[in-house]
Design a protein around this motif. Structure first.
Motif, PDB file in Angstrom:
ATOM      1  N   PRO A  35      -6.600  44.956 -12.011  1.00  0.00           N
ATOM      2  CA  PRO A  35      -6.323  43.735 -11.260  1.00  0.00           C
ATOM      3  C   PRO A  35      -5.235  42.951 -11.996  1.00  0.00           C
ATOM      4  O   PRO A  35      -4.964  43.217 -13.170  1.00  0.00           O
ATOM      5  CB  PRO A  35      -7.656  42.989 -11.289  1.00  0.00           C
ATOM      6  N   HIS A  36      -4.617  42.021 -11.321  1.00  0.00           N
ATOM      7  CA  HIS A  36      -3.525  41.254 -11.916  1.00  0.00           C
ATOM      8  C   HIS A  36      -3.824  39.763 -11.866  1.00  0.00           C
ATOM      9  O   HIS A  36      -4.445  39.279 -10.920  1.00  0.00           O
ATOM     10  CB  HIS A  36      -2.211  41.535 -11.180  1.00  0.00           C
ATOM     11  N   GLY A  37      -3.335  39.070 -12.887  1.00  0.00           N
ATOM     12  CA  GLY A  37      -3.381  37.612 -12.924  1.00  0.00           C
ATOM     13  C   GLY A  37      -1.957  37.097 -12.863  1.00  0.00           C
ATOM     14  O   GLY A  37      -1.039  37.747 -13.370  1.00  0.00           O
ATOM     15  N   TRP A  38      -1.764  35.945 -12.250  1.00  0.00           N
ATOM     16  CA  TRP A  38      -0.422  35.388 -12.074  1.00  0.00           C
ATOM     17  C   TRP A  38      -0.382  33.954 -12.554  1.00  0.00           C
ATOM     18  O   TRP A  38      -1.373  33.230 -12.497  1.00  0.00           O
ATOM     19  CB  TRP A  38      -0.021  35.433 -10.608  1.00  0.00           C
ATOM     20  N   GLY A  39       0.801  33.502 -13.018  1.00  0.00           N
ATOM     21  CA  GLY A  39       0.935  32.117 -13.451  1.00  0.00           C
ATOM     22  C   GLY A  39       2.360  31.725 -13.745  1.00  0.00           C
ATOM     23  O   GLY A  39       3.265  32.560 -13.776  1.00  0.00           O
ATOM     24  N   ARG A  40       2.541  30.422 -13.971  1.00  0.00           N
ATOM     25  CA  ARG A  40       3.856  29.882 -14.327  1.00  0.00           C
ATOM     26  C   ARG A  40       4.255  30.296 -15.746  1.00  0.00           C
ATOM     27  O   ARG A  40       5.427  30.408 -16.058  1.00  0.00           O
ATOM     28  CB  ARG A  40       3.841  28.358 -14.272  1.00  0.00           C
ATOM     29  N   THR A  41       3.255  30.481 -16.598  1.00  0.00           N
ATOM     30  CA  THR A  41       3.483  30.856 -17.994  1.00  0.00           C
ATOM     31  C   THR A  41       2.659  32.095 -18.318  1.00  0.00           C
ATOM     32  O   THR A  41       1.748  32.477 -17.563  1.00  0.00           O
ATOM     33  CB  THR A  41       3.071  29.726 -18.946  1.00  0.00           C
ATOM     34  N   GLU A  42       2.942  32.698 -19.450  1.00  0.00           N
ATOM     35  CA  GLU A  42       2.172  33.857 -19.905  1.00  0.00           C
ATOM     36  C   GLU A  42       0.703  33.488 -20.084  1.00  0.00           C
ATOM     37  O   GLU A  42      -0.198  34.226 -19.682  1.00  0.00           O
ATOM     38  CB  GLU A  42       2.769  34.368 -21.216  1.00  0.00           C
ATOM     39  N   ALA A  43       0.456  32.314 -20.663  1.00  0.00           N
ATOM     40  CA  ALA A  43      -0.920  31.868 -20.892  1.00  0.00           C
ATOM     41  C   ALA A  43      -1.663  31.651 -19.571  1.00  0.00           C
ATOM     42  O   ALA A  43      -2.841  31.995 -19.449  1.00  0.00           O
ATOM     43  CB  ALA A  43      -0.921  30.578 -21.712  1.00  0.00           C
ATOM     44  N   GLU A  44      -0.992  31.094 -18.565  1.00  0.00           N
ATOM     45  CA  GLU A  44      -1.620  30.893 -17.259  1.00  0.00           C
ATOM     46  C   GLU A  44      -1.959  32.223 -16.601  1.00  0.00           C
ATOM     47  O   GLU A  44      -3.009  32.359 -15.972  1.00  0.00           O
ATOM     48  CB  GLU A  44      -0.717  30.090 -16.329  1.00  0.00           C
ATOM     49  N   ALA A  45      -1.075  33.198 -16.718  1.00  0.00           N
ATOM     50  CA  ALA A  45      -1.332  34.514 -16.126  1.00  0.00           C
ATOM     51  C   ALA A  45      -2.531  35.186 -16.792  1.00  0.00           C
ATOM     52  O   ALA A  45      -3.395  35.748 -16.109  1.00  0.00           O
ATOM     53  CB  ALA A  45      -0.093  35.395 -16.244  1.00  0.00           C
ATOM     54  N   LYS A  46      -2.616  35.117 -18.110  1.00  0.00           N
ATOM     55  CA  LYS A  46      -3.768  35.677 -18.827  1.00  0.00           C
ATOM     56  C   LYS A  46      -5.057  34.983 -18.413  1.00  0.00           C
ATOM     57  O   LYS A  46      -6.071  35.628 -18.161  1.00  0.00           O
ATOM     58  CB  LYS A  46      -3.587  35.525 -20.341  1.00  0.00           C
ATOM     59  N   GLN A  47      -5.012  33.660 -18.334  1.00  0.00           N
ATOM     60  CA  GLN A  47      -6.206  32.906 -17.964  1.00  0.00           C
ATOM     61  C   GLN A  47      -6.632  33.210 -16.530  1.00  0.00           C
ATOM     62  O   GLN A  47      -7.819  33.344 -16.249  1.00  0.00           O
ATOM     63  CB  GLN A  47      -5.971  31.402 -18.141  1.00  0.00           C
ATOM     64  N   ASP A  48      -5.679  33.349 -15.618  1.00  0.00           N
ATOM     65  CA  ASP A  48      -5.985  33.709 -14.233  1.00  0.00           C
ATOM     66  C   ASP A  48      -6.671  35.072 -14.179  1.00  0.00           C
ATOM     67  O   ASP A  48      -7.674  35.249 -13.478  1.00  0.00           O
ATOM     68  CB  ASP A  48      -4.705  33.716 -13.398  1.00  0.00           C
ATOM     69  N   LEU A  49      -6.162  36.030 -14.923  1.00  0.00           N
ATOM     70  CA  LEU A  49      -6.763  37.365 -14.984  1.00  0.00           C
ATOM     71  C   LEU A  49      -8.188  37.288 -15.518  1.00  0.00           C
ATOM     72  O   LEU A  49      -9.119  37.848 -14.924  1.00  0.00           O
ATOM     73  CB  LEU A  49      -5.911  38.285 -15.862  1.00  0.00           C
ATOM     74  N   LEU A  50      -8.391  36.580 -16.613  1.00  0.00           N
ATOM     75  CA  LEU A  50      -9.714  36.485 -17.217  1.00  0.00           C
ATOM     76  C   LEU A  50     -10.696  35.698 -16.338  1.00  0.00           C
ATOM     77  O   LEU A  50     -11.863  36.062 -16.220  1.00  0.00           O
ATOM     78  CB  LEU A  50      -9.623  35.845 -18.607  1.00  0.00           C
ATOM     79  N   ASP A  51     -10.219  34.622 -15.706  1.00  0.00           N
ATOM     80  CA  ASP A  51     -11.080  33.824 -14.846  1.00  0.00           C
ATOM     81  C   ASP A  51     -11.563  34.618 -13.641  1.00  0.00           C
ATOM     82  O   ASP A  51     -12.710  34.476 -13.216  1.00  0.00           O
ATOM     83  CB  ASP A  51     -10.354  32.568 -14.348  1.00  0.00           C
ATOM     84  N   ASN A  52     -10.696  35.445 -13.081  1.00  0.00           N
ATOM     85  CA  ASN A  52     -11.032  36.156 -11.849  1.00  0.00           C
ATOM     86  C   ASN A  52     -11.601  37.553 -12.065  1.00  0.00           C
ATOM     87  O   ASN A  52     -12.319  38.051 -11.204  1.00  0.00           O
ATOM     88  CB  ASN A  52      -9.795  36.231 -10.947  1.00  0.00           C
ATOM     89  N   TYR A  53     -11.271  38.193 -13.187  1.00  0.00           N
ATOM     90  CA  TYR A  53     -11.665  39.581 -13.382  1.00  0.00           C
ATOM     91  C   TYR A  53     -12.209  39.903 -14.768  1.00  0.00           C
ATOM     92  O   TYR A  53     -12.456  41.055 -15.077  1.00  0.00           O
ATOM     93  CB  TYR A  53     -10.470  40.519 -13.110  1.00  0.00           C
ATOM     94  N   GLY A  54     -12.384  38.915 -15.619  1.00  0.00           N
ATOM     95  CA  GLY A  54     -12.760  39.130 -17.014  1.00  0.00           C
ATOM     96  C   GLY A  54     -14.127  39.766 -17.222  1.00  0.00           C
ATOM     97  O   GLY A  54     -14.336  40.462 -18.200  1.00  0.00           O
ATOM     98  N   ASP A  55     -15.062  39.547 -16.315  1.00  0.00           N
ATOM     99  CA  ASP A  55     -16.412  40.078 -16.495  1.00  0.00           C
ATOM    100  C   ASP A  55     -16.653  41.368 -15.734  1.00  0.00           C
ATOM    101  O   ASP A  55     -17.754  41.892 -15.734  1.00  0.00           O
ATOM    102  CB  ASP A  55     -17.444  39.034 -16.049  1.00  0.00           C
ATOM    103  N   ASP A  56     -15.640  41.896 -15.075  1.00  0.00           N
ATOM    104  CA  ASP A  56     -15.779  43.138 -14.302  1.00  0.00           C
ATOM    105  C   ASP A  56     -15.691  44.341 -15.215  1.00  0.00           C
ATOM    106  O   ASP A  56     -14.620  44.765 -15.606  1.00  0.00           O
ATOM    107  CB  ASP A  56     -14.688  43.255 -13.237  1.00  0.00           C
TER     108      ASP A  56
END
Length: 57
Positions: A35-56
């Motif tokens: 899955p992919h996470g997206w954001g304005r910054t690298e940190a936002e993209a990582k956080q989006d990925l972890l928030d939405n798919y981190g426990d899968d």
């Protein structure tokens, strides 16, 4: 619990909205299967990925 490796890419698409400049995916499954996470910054993209798919697992 072991942290999964995350890879980030600076995509910077040619659109006026900057919300999708960075993309993050889990390196252990590869870009095509992860899955992919997206954001304005690298940190936002990582956080989006972890928030939405981190426990899968």
């Amino acid at each position: 619990m072991m942290e999964r490796p995350i890879v980030c890419s600076h995509v910077y698409p040619p659109i006026p909205i900057r919300d999708f400049d960075w993309c993050a995916h889990f390196d252990d499954v590869g870009a095509d299967c992860s899955p992919h996470g997206w954001g304005r910054t690298e940190a936002e993209a990582k956080q989006d990925l972890l928030d939405n798919y981190g426990d899968d697992e």
